[in-house]
Design a protein around this motif. Structure first.
Motif, short mmCIF file in Angstrom:
data_model
loop_
_atom_site.label_atom_id
_atom_site.label_comp_id
_atom_site.label_asym_id
_atom_site.label_seq_id
_atom_site.Cartn_x
_atom_site.Cartn_y
_atom_site.Cartn_z
N GLN A 405 0.82 -1.22 0.00
CA GLN A 405 0.00 0.00 0.00
C GLN A 405 0.86 1.27 0.00
O GLN A 405 0.40 2.33 -0.41
N PHE A 406 2.10 1.15 0.46
CA PHE A 406 2.92 2.34 0.69
C PHE A 406 3.97 2.54 -0.41
O PHE A 406 4.84 3.40 -0.29
N ASN A 409 5.67 6.10 -1.65
CA ASN A 409 5.89 7.05 -0.56
C ASN A 409 7.39 7.30 -0.39
O ASN A 409 8.23 6.52 -0.85
N SER A 417 7.86 6.34 9.45
CA SER A 417 6.50 6.60 9.01
C SER A 417 6.28 6.02 7.61
O SER A 417 7.02 6.35 6.68
N THR A 419 3.91 6.67 5.67
CA THR A 419 3.31 7.69 4.78
C THR A 419 4.23 8.88 4.57
O THR A 419 4.38 9.35 3.45
N ASN A 420 4.87 9.35 5.63
CA ASN A 420 5.70 10.55 5.54
C ASN A 420 7.16 10.25 5.27
O ASN A 420 7.91 11.16 4.95
#
Length: 514
Positions: A405-406, A409, A417, A419-420
């Protein structure tokens, strides 16, 4: 025309500076432009060789006479001494490594008018002390005398640097493969077009165009010699501006092409991920549908095995009870009771043995049913290691799907993280943690935990470790996702990506999912 004849032609014509705009034949002649020297251009070949009094101006006559007086004839044993006076209206040439400045006044501090580069030609039109007043291209100004090559030396240099050319005088002129009107037409040149003159063959001229070498009728061309001239400060500024604009346009084009390339790569990668996800979903769905279609048989086989096992247990208990009754009958001394008990015990033992055989057969059939499911799945390319018996995703596939899913990124050194931004070990630690599995923080430490896995037997969700300068000699970690691929936080440029498993050679593998 031989080389010596061509040099005589250049020497005689070198004082005739004719400026004008001409159509150039091919990119190789792109330096010939308005204001540059093309010496000897006439209306035709005949007029180029013999000029009448009506077409010859007094200025050109005087210039040619001055050149001939300065250069002398080929038969002369030595040239007369050259004086400052007899150099006016003669040719000078710059022979330097870089360039010579042309100034507005005979003063080294005077404003710059233009520049004479190496082998650029000028006409001396006057003098003032240690300076010559010269005309070259669009520049008229002063040059220190000691910087210029003049006199006979200049004439020889001009003969060597001049480029023979031919200008087309017809509306359209055929270029032929040989010097004959019957030869094949290989090209076409048009009026005022200028081409390289390779050789003067009398009635024919051998010329070069963009498409190669050929021959044209000499009746429809005029011969000339191209001599490079000075560049004015305005022309230099325009050239530099054009070069800067061209370079800026080139850089912009390169950046646009690179941006388009990155966008294409990203789109292709997104499409690839979508395809992979679709294939995984189709795989899972195929497995579920298969289990549903085969479930009744597998359930019946397992139920039969369970029932057979229960029957076996019951009959073994009956046999045990019969044996106990037999023992009691023997102890009572009642022979009939003992005989009856013996018969009952024998029957019970036989029934228990038969039940054991039936249970074994049922268990074998149940196992065969299970193996048939596995074999069929493998034959259809379904990864059974990532699917549980009830058709749902296993923990391994759950972890892999979560990690994917990431993708896309950012990578951040020291980050955790998803996401970040995360680094390689922060990515694997966070993915595991979000699935209820606690592992160490660094790649080296993670390589020391879990269960060791042979690199030839890795499964989705296993961690692969790569050699580096970190602790325990490990510098990077990725997660195997199946199909010969890994997902990992690669670097600050690529971020979280999917790569082939052998994009680097792993040194070890660990499983935290067993």
């Amino acid at each position: 025309m031989n080389n010596e004849g061509m040099k005589k032609h250049v020497r005689k014509a070198a004082a005739c500076f004719l400026a004008g705009t001409m159509t150039i034949a091919g990119s190789g002649m792109s330096a010939f432009a308005a204001g540059e020297t093309l010496v000897g251009i006439g209306a035709s070949k005949a007029e180029a060789e013999v000029q009448t009094e009506e077409t010859q101006t007094e200025e050109v006559q005087e210039a040619e006479e001055s050149v001939e007086e300065a250069a002398g004839t080929d038969e002369a044993e030595s040239a007369p001494a050259e004086t400052a006076e007899n150099l006016v209206n003669t040719v000078a040439i710059a022979q330097v490594d870089s360039y010579i400045n042309i100034r507005s006044n005979p003063d080294e501090n005077a404003d710059l008018v233009g520049k004479l580069y190496n082998n650029n030609v000028a006409t001396i039109i006057g003098e003032e002390g240690d300076w010559y007043l010269v005309q070259s291209g669009n520049c008229q100004g002063y040059v220190a005398k000691y910087l210029l090559t003049t006199g006979s030396a200049a004439q020889e240099a001009v003969a060597n640097v001049g480029t023979p050319v031919a200008q087309v005088n017809a509306e359209a002129l055929m270029v032929r493969s040989d010097a004959s009107e019957d030869a094949e037409v290989v090209d076409m040149v048009t009026e005022n077009q200028i081409v390289y003159l390779e050789e003067d063959l009398g009635g024919w001229a051998k010329v070069s165009t963009d498409n190669g070498t050929g021959y044209v009728s000499a009746d429809y061309v005029s011969y000339a010699t191209y001599l490079p001239q000075a560049e004015s400060v305005e022309e230099e500024a325009a050239r530099i501006q054009a070069e800067e604009e061209a370079y800026a346009a080139y850089v912009a084009q390169q950046e646009a092409e690179y941006a388009a390339y990155l966008a294409q790569q990203e789109a292709e990668y997104e499409a690839y991920l979508a395809q992979q996800q679709a294939e995984w979903e189709a795989q899972n769905q195929a497995w579920i549908e298969y289990l549903q279609s085969q479930g009744a048989y597998a359930d019946e086989a397992q139920a039969a095995a369970d029932q057979a096992a229960a029957d076996q247990a019951y009959l073994e208990q009956v046999a045990a009870d019969a044996q106990a009754a037999l023992d009691e009958a023997y102890n009572s001394g009642d022979e009939q009771a003992a005989a009856d008990a013996q018969a009952a015990a024998d029957q019970a033992a036989a029934d228990a043995a038969a039940a054991a055989d039936a249970a074994a057969q049922a268990a074998a059939e149940a196992a065969a049913a299970d193996q048939a499911v596995i074999d069929t799945a493998e034959e259809n390319g379904i990864d059974t290691s990532s699917i549980t018996a009830d058709g749902t995703s296993s923990l391994r596939q759950q972890v892999v799907d979560y990690a994917l899913q990431f993708v896309g990124n950012p990578y951040v050194w020291g980050g955790t993280s998803l996401t970040n931004g995360a680094d390689c070990s922060g990515f694997t630690q966070s993915v595991m943690a979000d699935n209820g599995i606690s592992i160490n923080r660094t790649a080296g430490a993670q390589s020391q935990g879990g269960t060791s896995v042979d690199l030839s037997n890795i499964q989705p969700g296993d961690l692969l470790f790569y050699e580096g300068s970190g602790d325990y000699g490990i510098g990077h970690v990725s997660m195997y996702i199946g199909n010969g691929q890994v997902v990992h936080a690669s670097n600050s440029t690529d971020g979280i990506i999917v790569s082939d498993v052998n994009y680097r050679t792993p040194v070890s593998a660990k499983s935290y999912l067993d």
